[in-house]
Design a protein around this motif. Structure first.
Motif, PDB file in Angstrom:
ATOM      1  N   VAL A   9       2.159  -0.612  -6.859  1.00 59.06           N
ATOM      2  CA  VAL A   9       0.992  -1.055  -6.098  1.00 59.06           C
ATOM      3  C   VAL A   9       0.072  -1.899  -6.981  1.00 59.06           C
ATOM      4  N   TYR A  53      -4.013   2.100  -3.969  1.00 60.37           N
ATOM      5  CA  TYR A  53      -4.410   0.890  -3.240  1.00 60.37           C
ATOM      6  C   TYR A  53      -5.907   0.623  -3.422  1.00 60.37           C
ATOM      7  N   THR A  72       0.841  -1.184   0.000  1.00 60.16           N
ATOM      8  CA  THR A  72       0.000   0.000   0.000  1.00 60.16           C
ATOM      9  C   THR A  72       0.884   1.245   0.000  1.00 60.16           C
TER      10      THR A  72
END
Length: 264
Positions: free
Chosen positions: A105, A149, A89
């Motif tokens: 990510v 994220y 994250t």
């Protein structure tokens, strides 16, 4: 459900290691994949279980994903369970985040699970096996400072909801797990906008749960071939607020995660 061949990514610590211990205790053979070789070797020594195998791969790169797939095929001729647990994250405003952070990510949280699952589909069809994906409440609801994220976890959920429907007649089971905040290394190792470690503490909604109880919940849901697991009731209620009253949710989120807005 015992005695199966299981793969777990991001398995050397946190939730991955907790699930590994549960699976070993029921008699599974487990291949732990992680980028931290020293910690993998430490876990293997701690376990001293001949059914525990380890493999090093960095799932943030295409070469690392290919290496993980090769490791799996070299270790198991039969695959019963794939647990996509590896995750990364960030804590950074979208405007302050370098493109390579977005790419990293997305690679770990979406691309790697997708490529591992599709590469293993022939073996999972043969065994009528299971794919378990560790999603997040952030895949349902916007969270300040986590744009990449949230996007990756949303894409993860959508892809595997579709795959579940497509593979139902082939006997492949898909479990999506949607936890809230868990006490693991993912937040401790969160990226900042420049790609280094995030320098400010995370904000949370509700309590922070421990990995071991969650691991047991996940394995029970796996054994029951459940389609989804919402282990934290408070987060499910928050998701209802987001869907029913999104403007009110935004007000509450900006207040709860105000520290993110100060990171300009």
């Amino acid at each position: 459900m015992s005695g199966h061949n299981t793969i777990i990514t991001g398995a050397a610590s946190g939730l991955g290691w907790a699930m590994t211990q549960v699976l070993l205790s029921r008699g599974d053979s487990v291949l732990m994949i992680d980028r931290d070789q020293s910690l993998l070797e430490q876990r293997q020594r701690e376990s001293n279980d001949p059914k525990l195998h380890i493999g090093v791969a960095d799932l943030s790169t295409s070469d690392g994903i290919d290496a993980a797939i090769a490791l799996i095929h070299a270790t198991f001729t039969r695959v019963d369970i794939l647990i996509n647990n590896a995750g990364i994250t960030h804590r950074s405003l979208a405007a302050n985040t370098r493109p390579e952070v977005f790419r990293q990510v997305m690679a770990v949280d979406w691309q790697a699970p997708v490529e591992l699952a599709t590469a293993l589909l022939p073996k999972l069809r043969a065994s009528r096996g299971s794919i378990v994906n560790i999603g997040s409440m952030a895949g349902w609801m916007p969270v300040l400072g986590r744009a990449a994220y949230c996007s990756a976890k949303s894409a993860l959920g959508q892809f595997f909801e579709v795959l579940r429907a497509e593979e139902r007649d082939q006997g492949v089971h898909v479990l999506m797990v949607y936890p809230a905040f868990v006490n693991t290394n993912i937040e401790q190792n969160a990226l900042g906008g420049d790609g280094g470690r995030a320098r400010h503490a995370r904000s949370t909604v509700g309590g922070v749960s421990e990995a071991a109880p969650l691991a047991k919940q996940i394995i029970r849901a796996l054994e029951g071939r459940k389609p989804r697991l919402f282990p934290h009731r408070g987060i499910y209620l928050a998701s209802l607020l987001w869907r029913l009253l999104p403007d009110l949710f935004h007000v509450a989120m900006r207040r709860k995660f105000a520290v993110e807005l100060r990171q300009h």
